[in-house]
Design an enzyme around this catalytic site. Structure first.
Site, short mmCIF file in Angstrom:
data_model
loop_
_atom_site.label_atom_id
_atom_site.label_comp_id
_atom_site.label_asym_id
_atom_site.label_seq_id
_atom_site.Cartn_x
_atom_site.Cartn_y
_atom_site.Cartn_z
N VAL A 16 14.40 33.31 66.45
CA VAL A 16 14.48 32.98 67.87
C VAL A 16 15.24 34.08 68.62
CG1 VAL A 16 15.41 31.34 69.56
CG2 VAL A 16 14.39 30.51 67.43
N HIS A 17 14.58 34.61 69.63
CA HIS A 17 15.16 35.63 70.51
C HIS A 17 14.59 35.35 71.90
CE1 HIS A 17 11.22 37.62 70.23
NE2 HIS A 17 11.27 37.20 68.98
N GLY A 18 14.86 36.19 72.86
CA GLY A 18 14.44 35.91 74.24
C GLY A 18 12.97 35.61 74.38
#
Length: 159
Positions: A16-18
């Protein structure tokens, strides 16, 4: 046991990242990010960083091992619209073999490392990755590369 509402399953070695936490989550209407990864399920720092991204997107987040995902996902509430994020094709294959109802898989980012060949702009695979993708296709799972929601799907065939 009910069938969980898995709105998207994505392979992304960054988890999970931007891009995943905000762009994809809103595009698909998910309200829960489920990170199915044995290492992340034990790594509090990694969880803190991913939780901050989920909070920015206004969605819940869980960190489960692959085994817990297999044993627990069928207990999901009907109001949970799940975005399932995994790190590798082998992880998805483990979930499928364990009975998680995954019908399609979005391949996002699989970074380069020694022994991996370029499949697309952001996807590199070694033979183990290809074997897992082949296993998913054999199981009837649609596998495609799509970096961002507005991109066209590049459906993968067996290697």
């Amino acid at each position: 046991m009910s069938t969980p509402d898995i709105v998207l399953t994505r392979i992304d070695n960054r988890l999970v990242h931007g891009q995943v936490g905000v762009v994809w989550t809103s595009a698909i209407g998910a309200n829960l990010l489920l990170v199915a990864n044995d290492a992340a399920a034990k790594d509090e720092l990694q969880q803190e960083l991913m939780t901050a991204t989920a909070e920015t997107a206004g969605v819940g987040i869980r960190f489960w091992t692959l085994d817990k995902t297999i044993s627990t996902i069928h207990k999901a509430s009907a109001r949970q619209h799940i975005f399932l994020v995994v790190k590798t094709p082998a992880d998805v294959l483990t979930l499928v073999k364990g009975g998680v109802p995954i019908t399609e898989v979005n391949v996002g980012n699989m970074h380069y490392s020694d022994g991996k060949e370029q499949i697309s702009k952001k996807v590199y695979m070694d033979q183990a990755d290809k074997d897992a993708i082949n296993g998913l296709i054999d199981a009837g799972v649609k596998v495609y590369i799509k970096d961002v929601p507005e991109d066209k799907e590049q459906v993968l065939q067996k290697f």
